[in-house]
Design a protein around this motif. Structure first.
Motif, mmCIF file in Angstrom:
data_model
loop_
_atom_site.group_PDB
_atom_site.id
_atom_site.type_symbol
_atom_site.label_atom_id
_atom_site.label_comp_id
_atom_site.label_asym_id
_atom_site.label_seq_id
_atom_site.Cartn_x
_atom_site.Cartn_y
_atom_site.Cartn_z
ATOM 1 N N ASN A 122 -14.577 -20.143 2.149
ATOM 2 C CA ASN A 122 -14.175 -20.056 0.747
ATOM 3 C C ASN A 122 -13.200 -18.908 0.479
ATOM 4 O OD1 ASN A 122 -15.896 -22.211 -0.225
ATOM 5 N ND2 ASN A 122 -17.627 -20.833 0.116
ATOM 6 N N ILE A 123 -13.066 -17.997 1.443
ATOM 7 C CA ILE A 123 -12.140 -16.881 1.312
ATOM 8 C C ILE A 123 -10.770 -17.316 1.827
ATOM 9 C CG2 ILE A 123 -11.597 -14.517 2.023
ATOM 10 C CD1 ILE A 123 -14.619 -14.069 2.393
ATOM 11 N N GLY A 124 -9.746 -17.139 1.000
ATOM 12 C CA GLY A 124 -8.409 -17.551 1.418
ATOM 13 C C GLY A 124 -7.351 -16.488 1.237
ATOM 14 N N PHE A 125 -7.736 -15.320 0.715
ATOM 15 C CA PHE A 125 -6.757 -14.286 0.371
ATOM 16 C C PHE A 125 -7.424 -12.931 0.553
ATOM 17 C CE2 PHE A 125 -4.541 -11.548 -2.702
ATOM 18 C CZ PHE A 125 -3.218 -11.959 -2.644
ATOM 19 N N VAL A 126 -6.808 -12.059 1.348
ATOM 20 C CA VAL A 126 -7.338 -10.707 1.572
ATOM 21 C C VAL A 126 -6.203 -9.711 1.354
ATOM 22 C CG1 VAL A 126 -8.475 -9.133 3.170
ATOM 23 C CG2 VAL A 126 -8.989 -11.585 3.267
ATOM 24 N N TYR A 127 -6.463 -8.690 0.552
ATOM 25 C CA TYR A 127 -5.483 -7.644 0.303
ATOM 26 C C TYR A 127 -6.178 -6.297 0.356
ATOM 27 C CZ TYR A 127 -7.228 -7.679 -4.582
ATOM 28 O OH TYR A 127 -7.994 -7.624 -5.720
ATOM 29 N N SER A 128 -5.425 -5.207 0.285
ATOM 30 C CA SER A 128 -6.046 -3.905 0.527
ATOM 31 C C SER A 128 -5.401 -2.801 -0.287
ATOM 32 C CB SER A 128 -5.941 -3.564 2.022
ATOM 33 O OG SER A 128 -4.620 -3.153 2.337
ATOM 34 N N LYS A 129 -5.950 -1.608 -0.121
ATOM 35 C CA LYS A 129 -5.335 -0.418 -0.692
ATOM 36 C C LYS A 129 -4.034 -0.114 0.054
ATOM 37 C CE LYS A 129 -9.346 2.142 -2.477
ATOM 38 N NZ LYS A 129 -10.112 3.405 -2.365
ATOM 39 N N PHE A 130 -3.193 0.715 -0.560
ATOM 40 C CA PHE A 130 -1.916 1.086 0.045
ATOM 41 C C PHE A 130 -1.512 2.455 -0.465
ATOM 42 C CE2 PHE A 130 -1.046 -0.795 -4.008
ATOM 43 C CZ PHE A 130 0.044 -0.109 -4.515
ATOM 44 N N MET A 138 8.015 10.481 2.322
ATOM 45 C CA MET A 138 7.121 11.458 1.709
ATOM 46 C C MET A 138 6.152 10.724 0.790
ATOM 47 S SD MET A 138 8.056 14.355 2.952
ATOM 48 C CE MET A 138 7.250 15.518 1.851
ATOM 49 N N LEU A 139 4.879 11.070 0.921
ATOM 50 C CA LEU A 139 3.833 10.427 0.123
ATOM 51 C C LEU A 139 3.972 10.798 -1.346
ATOM 52 C CD1 LEU A 139 1.225 8.692 0.285
ATOM 53 C CD2 LEU A 139 -0.043 10.842 0.527
ATOM 54 N N ILE A 140 3.920 9.798 -2.223
ATOM 55 C CA ILE A 140 3.953 10.023 -3.665
ATOM 56 C C ILE A 140 2.535 9.843 -4.191
ATOM 57 C CG2 ILE A 140 4.913 9.261 -5.864
ATOM 58 C CD1 ILE A 140 7.274 8.105 -4.312
ATOM 59 N N GLU A 141 1.949 10.903 -4.687
ATOM 60 C CA GLU A 141 0.559 10.858 -5.136
ATOM 61 C C GLU A 141 0.467 10.826 -6.659
ATOM 62 O OE1 GLU A 141 -2.255 12.977 -2.206
ATOM 63 O OE2 GLU A 141 -0.550 14.351 -2.449
ATOM 64 N N ASN A 142 -0.675 10.358 -7.138
ATOM 65 C CA ASN A 142 -0.973 10.326 -8.578
ATOM 66 C C ASN A 142 0.077 9.541 -9.369
ATOM 67 O OD1 ASN A 142 -3.230 12.061 -8.137
ATOM 68 N ND2 ASN A 142 -1.832 13.813 -8.129
ATOM 69 N N TYR A 143 0.526 8.439 -8.794
ATOM 70 C CA TYR A 143 1.533 7.605 -9.453
ATOM 71 C C TYR A 143 0.815 6.568 -10.308
ATOM 72 C CZ TYR A 143 6.055 5.240 -9.935
ATOM 73 O OH TYR A 143 7.213 4.698 -10.424
ATOM 74 N N SER A 144 1.181 6.479 -11.576
ATOM 75 C CA SER A 144 0.421 5.653 -12.524
ATOM 76 C C SER A 144 0.449 4.165 -12.165
ATOM 77 C CB SER A 144 0.965 5.853 -13.938
ATOM 78 O OG SER A 144 2.330 5.491 -14.020
ATOM 79 N N THR A 145 1.589 3.677 -11.633
ATOM 80 C CA THR A 145 1.695 2.260 -11.283
ATOM 81 C C THR A 145 0.699 1.891 -10.190
ATOM 82 O OG1 THR A 145 4.037 2.232 -11.867
ATOM 83 C CG2 THR A 145 3.236 0.438 -10.486
ATOM 84 N N VAL A 146 0.579 2.757 -9.177
ATOM 85 C CA VAL A 146 -0.367 2.505 -8.094
ATOM 86 C C VAL A 146 -1.794 2.546 -8.630
ATOM 87 C CG1 VAL A 146 -1.265 3.332 -5.886
ATOM 88 C CG2 VAL A 146 1.195 3.419 -6.358
ATOM 89 N N SER A 147 -2.094 3.531 -9.456
ATOM 90 C CA SER A 147 -3.429 3.642 -10.043
ATOM 91 C C SER A 147 -3.776 2.395 -10.843
ATOM 92 C CB SER A 147 -3.515 4.881 -10.939
ATOM 93 O OG SER A 147 -3.277 6.055 -10.204
ATOM 94 N N ASN A 148 -2.794 1.881 -11.577
ATOM 95 C CA ASN A 148 -3.012 0.682 -12.375
ATOM 96 C C ASN A 148 -3.289 -0.527 -11.484
ATOM 97 O OD1 ASN A 148 -2.931 -0.847 -14.946
ATOM 98 N ND2 ASN A 148 -1.106 -1.776 -14.049
ATOM 99 N N GLN A 149 -2.504 -0.676 -10.414
ATOM 100 C CA GLN A 149 -2.727 -1.790 -9.495
ATOM 101 C C GLN A 149 -4.117 -1.723 -8.886
ATOM 102 O OE1 GLN A 149 1.508 -1.426 -7.541
ATOM 103 N NE2 GLN A 149 0.567 -3.295 -6.784
#
Length: 308
Positions: A122-130, A138-149
């Motif tokens: 029944n599982i057909g789609f798997v996604y993850s954190k990024f 360079m890592l961009i932290e505390n970005y609102s768009t990522v937090s929202n996703q």
């Protein structure tokens, strides 16, 4: 030489990504799996040497790297995306996505996701954190768009949530190829939002809480530049396709409560008249009591706003 059929087809589209494509390809070939996989790359006539780098990897991994090198740019001709150039030639049971300027950092990414997919039909789609990175990695932290996703990300039936927000990050996604059936019947353009709606409308999805890759911010990208908003009429073309597919029974696996949520949202958007082909769609639902109630509520609301 007898080469086994791949279980996973990795789909990668690229254009002028010479600065990043090595990192992307390294993330593919470093995957540690118990199954074979292939990498389908579509280079859309890059002018910066991207194709030359892909050829290096093709020579080194001839049974994995399977490119298409365009001589003329297909995007400007209206022929766009993996749905045209990569999905039809995919041999795998599952398809993984990653564009040429993004990359994977977890060598067990595919193995983890396929194990989940194989554990339940029944599982057909798997996604993850990024993670989010800039041009210089360079890592961009505390970005609102990522937090929202990530705040919307969950395991379960995603269609009601996806109709409002496109939150799975493309580079993290693996899905069952058979769920692509009838996609072209309802959607005119195969970018990630309609693709995810169509697939997740047919199955259970799982959110893997491991960080598996990095999404690179690109001010010239399709999303940031607004290109897809123009193509998709602000998203209303996609919603029209989703509602038509739902009304035709394409997404019938929805639980009862989720069907109610979908109906309420669909009737609301149709009542407002901001959906492409709304007349055609309204004719399909105009006799339904809930839709008539929604129309009256919106009429009263609009009337009260005018009086103010």
């Amino acid at each position: 030489m007898n080469i086994p059929e791949p279980l996973v087809s990795i789909s990668c589209i690229t254009y002028n990504h010479a600065r990043y494509i090595r990192q992307c390809l390294d993330g593919f070939v470093l995957q540690k799996t118990t199954f074979p996989f292939e990498v389908l790359i579509h280079d859309d006539a890059s002018t910066d040497g991207t194709a030359d780098i892909i050829r290096e990897y093709e020579m080194k991994y001839p049974y994995i790297i399977k490119p298409i090198y365009e001589q003329e740019n297909q995007w400007v001709k209206g022929r766009r995306g993996s749905a045209i150039f990569n999905f039809p030639r995919a041999k795998g049971k599952y398809i993984a996505l990653c564009e040429g300027d993004d990359y994977w950092i977890d060598p067990l990414k595919l193995q983890k996701q396929v194990d989940i997919l194989e554990s339940d039909k029944n599982i057909g789609f798997v996604y993850s954190k990024f993670q989010l990175v800039n041009f210089d990695n360079m890592l961009i932290e505390n970005y609102s768009t990522v937090s929202n996703q990530l705040s919307h990300s969950k395991t379960g039936y995603l269609l009601p949530s996806l109709l409002r927000n496109n939150f799975p990050q493309t580079l993290t996604v693996v899905f069952k190829k058979e769920l692509l059936a009838n996609f072209d019947k309802y959607y005119s353009y195969g970018y990630d939002w309609p693709l995810f709606i169509h697939i997740c409308g047919k199955c259970k999805s799982v959110f893997l809480k491991d960080v598996t890759g990095c999404y690179r911010t690109n001010p010239n990208g399709m999303m940031a530049s607004g290109t897809l908003k123009d193509v998709d009429n602000g998203g209303f073309t996609t919603l029209s396709g989703a509602f038509r597919a739902y009304l035709c029974g394409e997404y019938k696996v929805a639980p009862i409560l989720d069907k109610l949520k979908i109906n309420v949202y669909m009737y609301y958007r149709l009542s407002k008249g901001d959906i492409k082909d709304s007349v055609e769609l309204e004719n399909c639902v105009k006799s339904r009591l809930l839709y008539q109630l929604m129309r009256r509520m919106i009429f009263v609301w609009a009337f009260l706003l005018k009086k103010k």
